[in-house]
Enzyme design. Structure first.
Site, PDB file in Angstrom:
ATOM      1  N   ARG A   8     -33.347 -17.065  36.605  1.00 29.05           N
ATOM      2  CA  ARG A   8     -31.806 -17.661  36.457  1.00 29.05           C
ATOM      3  C   ARG A   8     -30.875 -17.361  37.512  1.00 29.05           C
ATOM      4  O   ARG A   8     -30.600 -16.076  37.912  1.00 29.05           O
ATOM      5  CB  ARG A   8     -31.203 -17.035  35.217  1.00 29.05           C
ATOM      6  CG  ARG A   8     -30.031 -17.048  34.888  1.00 29.05           C
ATOM      7  CD  ARG A   8     -29.381 -16.214  33.740  1.00 29.05           C
ATOM      8  NE  ARG A   8     -27.980 -16.538  33.303  1.00 29.05           N
ATOM      9  CZ  ARG A   8     -27.346 -15.763  32.849  1.00 29.05           C
ATOM     10  NH1 ARG A   8     -27.477 -14.563  32.739  1.00 29.05           N
ATOM     11  NH2 ARG A   8     -26.163 -16.156  32.461  1.00 29.05           N
ATOM     12  N   HIS A  38     -22.005  -5.166  33.635  1.00 30.06           N
ATOM     13  CA  HIS A  38     -22.356  -6.587  33.948  1.00 30.06           C
ATOM     14  C   HIS A  38     -22.876  -6.653  35.387  1.00 30.06           C
ATOM     15  O   HIS A  38     -22.607  -5.667  36.202  1.00 30.06           O
ATOM     16  CB  HIS A  38     -21.040  -7.472  34.414  1.00 30.06           C
ATOM     17  CG  HIS A  38     -20.320  -7.660  32.863  1.00 30.06           C
ATOM     18  ND1 HIS A  38     -20.956  -8.350  31.998  1.00 30.06           N
ATOM     19  CD2 HIS A  38     -19.134  -6.768  32.454  1.00 30.06           C
ATOM     20  CE1 HIS A  38     -19.964  -8.222  30.911  1.00 30.06           C
ATOM     21  NE2 HIS A  38     -19.244  -7.397  30.807  1.00 30.06           N
ATOM     22  N   ASN A  53     -24.866  -4.956  27.963  1.00 28.98           N
ATOM     23  CA  ASN A  53     -24.609  -6.103  28.819  1.00 28.98           C
ATOM     24  C   ASN A  53     -24.649  -7.394  27.841  1.00 28.98           C
ATOM     25  O   ASN A  53     -25.673  -7.921  27.615  1.00 28.98           O
ATOM     26  CB  ASN A  53     -25.492  -6.397  30.032  1.00 28.98           C
ATOM     27  CG  ASN A  53     -25.095  -7.786  30.693  1.00 28.98           C
ATOM     28  OD1 ASN A  53     -23.906  -8.201  30.305  1.00 28.98           O
ATOM     29  ND2 ASN A  53     -25.576  -7.928  31.935  1.00 28.98           N
ATOM     30  N   TYR A  82     -27.802 -13.275  40.095  1.00 27.24           N
ATOM     31  CA  TYR A  82     -28.503 -12.211  39.219  1.00 27.24           C
ATOM     32  C   TYR A  82     -29.477 -11.401  39.728  1.00 27.24           C
ATOM     33  O   TYR A  82     -30.127 -10.669  39.196  1.00 27.24           O
ATOM     34  CB  TYR A  82     -28.778 -12.989  37.686  1.00 27.24           C
ATOM     35  CG  TYR A  82     -27.486 -13.137  36.998  1.00 27.24           C
ATOM     36  CD1 TYR A  82     -26.402 -12.390  36.709  1.00 27.24           C
ATOM     37  CD2 TYR A  82     -27.305 -14.596  36.686  1.00 27.24           C
ATOM     38  CE1 TYR A  82     -25.293 -12.855  35.873  1.00 27.24           C
ATOM     39  CE2 TYR A  82     -26.156 -15.204  36.084  1.00 27.24           C
ATOM     40  CZ  TYR A  82     -25.221 -14.166  35.783  1.00 27.24           C
ATOM     41  OH  TYR A  82     -24.128 -14.641  35.230  1.00 27.24           O
ATOM     42  N   GLU A  97     -19.882  -0.858  28.679  1.00 23.95           N
ATOM     43  CA  GLU A  97     -20.251  -2.233  29.065  1.00 23.95           C
ATOM     44  C   GLU A  97     -20.471  -2.365  30.431  1.00 23.95           C
ATOM     45  O   GLU A  97     -19.889  -1.906  31.404  1.00 23.95           O
ATOM     46  CB  GLU A  97     -18.847  -3.185  28.868  1.00 23.95           C
ATOM     47  CG  GLU A  97     -18.717  -4.276  29.190  1.00 23.95           C
ATOM     48  CD  GLU A  97     -17.432  -5.204  28.880  1.00 23.95           C
ATOM     49  OE1 GLU A  97     -16.675  -4.753  28.140  1.00 23.95           O
ATOM     50  OE2 GLU A  97     -17.322  -6.318  29.646  1.00 23.95           O
ATOM     51  N   ARG A 133     -15.206 -14.104  39.139  1.00 23.85           N
ATOM     52  CA  ARG A 133     -15.647 -15.342  38.706  1.00 23.85           C
ATOM     53  C   ARG A 133     -14.773 -16.098  37.955  1.00 23.85           C
ATOM     54  O   ARG A 133     -13.439 -16.076  38.057  1.00 23.85           O
ATOM     55  CB  ARG A 133     -17.115 -15.064  37.954  1.00 23.85           C
ATOM     56  CG  ARG A 133     -17.973 -14.276  38.883  1.00 23.85           C
ATOM     57  CD  ARG A 133     -19.327 -13.921  38.308  1.00 23.85           C
ATOM     58  NE  ARG A 133     -20.041 -15.259  37.958  1.00 23.85           N
ATOM     59  CZ  ARG A 133     -20.996 -15.508  37.002  1.00 23.85           C
ATOM     60  NH1 ARG A 133     -21.613 -14.407  36.593  1.00 23.85           N
ATOM     61  NH2 ARG A 133     -21.705 -16.518  36.730  1.00 23.85           N
ATOM     62  N   ALA A 176     -22.686 -13.608  28.056  1.00 24.64           N
ATOM     63  CA  ALA A 176     -21.837 -14.484  27.585  1.00 24.64           C
ATOM     64  C   ALA A 176     -20.903 -14.053  26.426  1.00 24.64           C
ATOM     65  O   ALA A 176     -19.875 -14.393  26.186  1.00 24.64           O
ATOM     66  CB  ALA A 176     -22.262 -15.824  27.512  1.00 24.64           C
ATOM     67  N   PRO A 182     -27.586 -12.481  25.614  1.00 27.18           N
ATOM     68  CA  PRO A 182     -28.159 -14.054  25.760  1.00 27.18           C
ATOM     69  C   PRO A 182     -28.478 -14.308  27.359  1.00 27.18           C
ATOM     70  O   PRO A 182     -27.539 -13.914  28.223  1.00 27.18           O
ATOM     71  CB  PRO A 182     -27.007 -15.096  25.377  1.00 27.18           C
ATOM     72  CG  PRO A 182     -25.868 -14.154  25.144  1.00 27.18           C
ATOM     73  CD  PRO A 182     -26.098 -12.776  24.911  1.00 27.18           C
ATOM     74  N   ASN A 183     -29.564 -14.859  27.269  1.00 28.95           N
ATOM     75  CA  ASN A 183     -30.047 -15.448  28.520  1.00 28.95           C
ATOM     76  C   ASN A 183     -30.370 -14.401  30.088  1.00 28.95           C
ATOM     77  O   ASN A 183     -30.987 -14.767  30.813  1.00 28.95           O
ATOM     78  CB  ASN A 183     -28.936 -16.476  29.352  1.00 28.95           C
ATOM     79  CG  ASN A 183     -28.539 -17.388  28.752  1.00 28.95           C
ATOM     80  OD1 ASN A 183     -29.419 -18.275  28.344  1.00 28.95           O
ATOM     81  ND2 ASN A 183     -27.203 -17.533  28.263  1.00 28.95           N
TER      82      ASN A 183
HETATM   83  C1  DQA Z   1     -22.909 -11.172  32.969  1.00 29.69           C
HETATM   84  C2  DQA Z   1     -21.745 -11.965  33.406  1.00 29.69           C
HETATM   85  C3  DQA Z   1     -21.477 -12.994  32.060  1.00 29.69           C
HETATM   86  O1  DQA Z   1     -20.069 -13.439  32.423  1.00 29.69           O
HETATM   87  C4  DQA Z   1     -22.395 -14.008  31.849  1.00 29.69           C
HETATM   88  O2  DQA Z   1     -22.193 -14.811  30.768  1.00 29.69           O
HETATM   89  C5  DQA Z   1     -23.958 -13.403  31.998  1.00 29.69           C
HETATM   90  C6  DQA Z   1     -24.110 -12.155  32.689  1.00 29.69           C
HETATM   91  C7  DQA Z   1     -23.712 -10.457  34.107  1.00 29.69           C
HETATM   92  O3  DQA Z   1     -24.237  -9.461  33.859  1.00 29.69           O
HETATM   93  O4  DQA Z   1     -22.893 -10.551  35.230  1.00 29.69           O
HETATM   94  O5  DQA Z   1     -24.650 -13.954  31.329  1.00 29.69           O
HETATM   95  O6  DQA Z   1     -22.721 -10.433  31.821  1.00 29.69           O
END
Ligand code: DQA
Length: 138
Positions: free
Chosen positions: A18, A98, A72, A23, A96, A105, A75, A10-11
């Site tokens: 964003r 990020h 990835n 990011y 995994e 964080r 959230a 998501p996002n």
């Molecule tokens: C994320 C880190 C997550 O905590 C966050 O919710 C994201 C992006 C990252 O790529 O840094 O949406 O996965």
């Protein structure tokens, strides 16, 4: 040819727009095209969804035939028992990733329901996190 897929949660469709200070300012489509060009010895695919069940369906679809999954889950990493179980239930190894360093964080980002079933975790290298994951599968 090895078959790898990047699955974004998501996002992450908003990458480039964003919170660019966290990011970055490139869209994932552009980043992905660059990776496909650079790693043309692999078949590299991409899927993004904001919907938890669609991410699980994709893991099931690719998880018995592909050579590697770069996930990835954004959230959902910190909330989804369902995605964590899917990662444990498939055969293809999952890395995994990020973009940000989740451990520097908020506390709620320190929990991962995916890491226990993953081959490894790459966090905090910006967009390069994806590239490091590809390299580890080669
Ligand atoms: C994320 C880190 C997550 O905590 C966050 O919710 C994201 C992006 C990252 O790529 O840094 O949406 O996965």
């Amino acid at each position: 040819m090895k078959k790898l897929i990047i699955i974004n949660g998501p996002n992450l469709n908003l990458l480039g727009k964003r919170e660019p200070e966290i990011y970055g300012s490139n869209s994932f489509e552009d980043i992905f095209k660059g990776l496909q060009k650079k790693y043309n010895e692999v078949e590299l695919y991409y899927f993004q969804s904001n919907i938890e069940g669609e991410l699980i369906n994709k893991l099931h679809e690719v998880g018995f035939s592909y050579d590697g999954i770069i996930l990835n889950a954004a959230a959902y990493t910190h909330t989804s028992v369902g995605i964590g179980d899917a990662v444990k239930g498939i055969e293809t190894p999952v890395i995994e990733v990020h973009i940000s360093n989740v451990h520097s964080r908020e506390d709620f980002r320190h929990v991962s329901y995916i890491a226990g079933g993953a081959k490894g975790v790459i966090t905090g290298f910006g967009i390069q996190s994806y590239e490091l994951a590809i390299q580890s599968f080669l």
